[in-house]
Scaffold this motif. Structure first.
Motif, short mmCIF file in Angstrom:
data_model
loop_
_atom_site.label_atom_id
_atom_site.label_comp_id
_atom_site.label_asym_id
_atom_site.label_seq_id
_atom_site.Cartn_x
_atom_site.Cartn_y
_atom_site.Cartn_z
N ASN A 232 12.16 14.89 1.29
CA ASN A 232 10.73 15.21 1.40
C ASN A 232 10.02 14.06 2.11
O ASN A 232 10.67 13.13 2.58
N LYS A 233 8.69 14.14 2.17
CA LYS A 233 7.93 13.09 2.85
C LYS A 233 6.98 12.36 1.89
O LYS A 233 5.98 11.77 2.32
N SER A 234 7.31 12.37 0.63
CA SER A 234 6.48 11.69 -0.38
C SER A 234 6.87 10.22 -0.49
O SER A 234 8.06 9.90 -0.58
N ASN A 235 5.87 9.33 -0.48
CA ASN A 235 6.15 7.91 -0.68
C ASN A 235 6.78 7.68 -2.05
O ASN A 235 6.55 8.45 -2.99
N GLN A 236 7.54 6.62 -2.16
CA GLN A 236 8.15 6.25 -3.44
C GLN A 236 7.75 4.83 -3.78
O GLN A 236 8.01 3.91 -3.02
N LEU A 237 7.10 4.66 -4.95
CA LEU A 237 6.64 3.33 -5.37
C LEU A 237 7.75 2.51 -6.01
O LEU A 237 7.63 1.29 -6.13
N ASN B 120 7.12 7.17 3.49
CA ASN B 120 8.07 8.24 3.76
C ASN B 120 7.47 9.31 4.68
O ASN B 120 7.89 10.47 4.66
N THR B 121 6.51 8.90 5.50
CA THR B 121 5.81 9.84 6.38
C THR B 121 6.76 10.57 7.31
O THR B 121 6.53 11.73 7.67
N TYR B 122 7.84 9.91 7.73
CA TYR B 122 8.79 10.50 8.67
C TYR B 122 10.12 10.86 8.01
O TYR B 122 11.10 11.15 8.70
N GLY B 123 10.16 10.81 6.67
CA GLY B 123 11.41 11.10 5.98
C GLY B 123 12.36 9.92 5.97
O GLY B 123 13.55 10.07 5.69
N GLN B 124 11.84 8.71 6.23
CA GLN B 124 12.69 7.53 6.38
C GLN B 124 13.37 7.08 5.09
O GLN B 124 14.25 6.22 5.11
N LEU B 125 12.96 7.66 3.96
CA LEU B 125 13.63 7.33 2.70
C LEU B 125 14.86 8.21 2.47
O LEU B 125 15.69 7.91 1.62
N GLY B 126 14.93 9.33 3.19
CA GLY B 126 16.10 10.20 3.06
C GLY B 126 16.16 10.97 1.77
O GLY B 126 17.24 11.35 1.31
N GLY C 132 0.79 -1.22 0.00
CA GLY C 132 0.00 0.00 0.00
C GLY C 132 0.82 1.28 0.00
O GLY C 132 0.36 2.33 -0.45
N ASN C 133 2.06 1.21 0.50
CA ASN C 133 2.94 2.37 0.52
C ASN C 133 4.07 2.26 -0.50
O ASN C 133 4.98 3.09 -0.51
N GLY C 134 4.00 1.23 -1.31
CA GLY C 134 5.05 1.02 -2.31
C GLY C 134 6.28 0.31 -1.75
O GLY C 134 7.34 0.31 -2.38
N GLN C 135 6.14 -0.34 -0.59
CA GLN C 135 7.31 -0.94 0.06
C GLN C 135 7.90 -2.14 -0.68
O GLN C 135 8.98 -2.60 -0.34
#
Length: 555
Positions: A293-298, A284-290, A233-236
């Motif tokens: 920004n806080k946009s999810n990445q599929l 990427n709600t908390y910036g965990q992708l680095g 659902g979040n592109g994980q």
């Protein structure tokens, strides 16, 4: 854990999220649970794992392969055979003598453990058969998972929130438990009560690493390809869409890259290639992708492109935190860090990624089974401490009260301005092999020299007065403060006035105020001591005048 060498000679690992081990010098007391243990107890630990919704449970393995557990014991995850929490470590008898190679925690919660002999044990919550024993009965102690794995050697385990995975020495992947999103990879959403081989795209491939997000699964195969299945659902899963996958799907976006390590957070994933490149995707709600920004990445996006080669990445399905270590040993963190959302990799002063999770993750769990290297290696500080008063390595000795103290000129010159000046060519002492000391006692001078090697002072308050005199003479301000601290802790009615006298004599204003207040607060008792009436007349007058101004004699 399979290892390979990069072109630069540094180690690259095929690692999983929670089950990989690495031998490093790490301070276990950074995790509060271990801060309760004595140095002697800590020195026996070879592997450790902190887990739980508040990082309030731990399992550790000692040098003689005994397994202990302590903490909250939520859903019997300590495996001690009962449901009691314990602040005192309890031995897990069934695992005694078995060499643990892999350990993983599912936030459901449940635990999986693999031994060197390839045995797989499971315990904890079992509402969705995540223990793999064909039932939904909770496991209060480790139980051998034998169904369909009887003749297979398990080398690695991974847990999602309510599902489980195991990797065998032949590269087969097995999964079981909760399957509402396809995380078991069976092609359906029916729960799987016992281990089932994940086939489909993985049928003829050799997996080298497995990892779980909360409700997703990833595997790396021996040619560096990555496969994902389960919740997306979040592109994980990194497939370019957010549709769930009931069977393994290859991450096409990573085609042409050889992935050597993959890790998953709660709903995001990171991958590290054999060239030290780092990719991130998912929530990427908390910036965990680095990504800034806080946009999810599929789909996977490369991050830290301007940094040097990455050699290790870290994430854990219990948290939204990410970390990475570079070739030169720099450690970066991003994502949810102590409640803050850090959207770009932040350079820390930590020595390992494990410290990021101890100090900044929520909860502060361990992202992997931590293997602690306690060989015979000594740090610089430990080596200095060991060599103090060692006649075999010393090049100088002090003679105090007819007794010798063995030291090293270089250490004294580095640590003390007094000795830096002394060991110059125009001082006679520079040519001597033995230096006589007659103005200080042996305990005082030995304690001073030991302080230069250890930064610590252990003296009774009465001797600390003499050391305070020395510290004042040698202009050692930090030692002076330590002496004052020792004296404050050891003040009594009997010695209070003597200590006050010393504080005045050595111009220790803070200590003088402390001793004065103590004497005033215990005035009747203090004035009946021998020290009070043996004191210098001028000091006695000053004390009486000062005490009267404070109203000490009002009654």
């Amino acid at each position: 854990v399979k290892t390979g060498s990069s072109s630069t000679g540094s180690c690259c690992f095929y690692l999983c999220q929670l089950t990989c081990t690495v031998s490093i010098m790490v301070d276990l007391t950074k995790w509060p649970l271990f801060s309760l243990m004595s140095p002697q107890e800590l020195s026996t630990i070879r592997k450790a794992y902190v887990f739980g919704t508040s990082a309030n449970e731990a399992i550790y393995i000692t040098s003689d392969d005994e397994v202990y557990a302590f903490g909250l014991n939520c859903s019997n995850c300590l495996g001690t055979g009962d449901s009691q929490c314990t602040i005192v470590p309890k031995k897990v008898d069934i695992l005694s003598g078995r060499k643990v190679v892999s350990l993983s925690y599912g936030s459901g919660p449940h635990i999986l453990l693999a031994t060197e002999d390839g045995e797989l044990f499971a315990w904890g919550h079992n509402g969705y058969s995540q223990l793999g024993n064909g039932t939904t009965n909770q496991g209060v102690a480790p139980v051998l998972v034998s169904a369909t794995l009887l003749n297979r050697k398990v080398t690695e385990v991974a847990c999602g929130s309510h599902h489980s995975m195991a990797l065998t020495d032949s590269g087969e992947v097995y999964a079981w438990g909760y399957n509402n999103c396809g995380q078991v990879g069976s092609g359906s959403t029916a729960n799987q009560p016992t281990p089932r081989r994940v086939s489909s795209c993985l049928q003829n491939r050799v997996a080298v690493s497995i990892v779980c997000g909360q409700t997703s699964s990833l595997a790396v195969v021996d040619n560096g390809e990555v496969y994902g299945w389960g919740y997306n659902g979040n592109g994980q899963l990194g497939l370019g869409n957010n549709g769930n996958q009931l069977t393994p799907c290859r991450l096409v976006a990573l085609q042409g890259l050889c992935v050597q390590q993959v890790v998953s957070g709660y709903a995001h994933s990171l991958a590290l290639t054999d060239e030290g490149l780092l990719y991130a995707w998912g929530a990427n709600t908390y910036g965990q992708l680095g990504t800034g920004n806080k946009s999810n990445q599929l789909s996977p996006v490369q991050i830290m492109t301007e940094k040097e080669r990455i050699v290790e990445i870290a994430a854990c399905h219990s948290t939204h935190t990410s970390a990475a270590k570079t070739q030169s040993g720099q450690v970066y963190m991003w994502g949810q860090c102590r409640g803050q959302s850090i959207i770009l990799p932040y350079l820390t002063h930590f020595g390992c990624t494990d410290d990021v999770f101890a100090c900044f993750a929520t909860p502060s769990v361990m992202w992997r089974l931590l293997s602690v290297d306690y060989d015979d290696y000594l740090t610089v500080a430990q080596s200095l401490k060991k060599e103090f008063d060692n006649p075999e390595t010393a090049d100088l000795k002090f003679c105090v009260d007819g007794k010798y103290i063995y030291v090293h000129k270089a250490v004294l010159k580095i640590r003390c301005e007094h000795f830096r000046s002394m060991f110059q060519s125009h001082w006679n002492e520079d040519l001597k092999e033995v230096i006589e000391i007659d103005q200080f006692s042996f305990p005082v001078y030995r304690s001073f020299l030991e302080f230069l090697y250890t930064d610590n002072v252990e003296l009774p308050p009465e001797d600390a007065i003499g050391l305070l005199d020395l510290a004042t003479s040698y202009c050692e301000n930090r030692l002076k403060r330590l002496c004052q601290h020792i004296i404050k802790r050891g003040i009594t009615v009997d010695n209070a006035f003597s200590l006050l006298s010393a504080a005045v004599r050595y111009d220790a204003e803070d200590l003088e105020d402390f001793c004065f207040k103590f004497c005033v607060n215990h005035l009747t008792e203090v004035t009946q001591t021998a020290a009070f009436w043996q004191i210098d007349g001028n000091l006695l007058k000053d004390f009486i005048c000062r005490a009267s101004r404070c109203g000490a004699f009002r009654n």
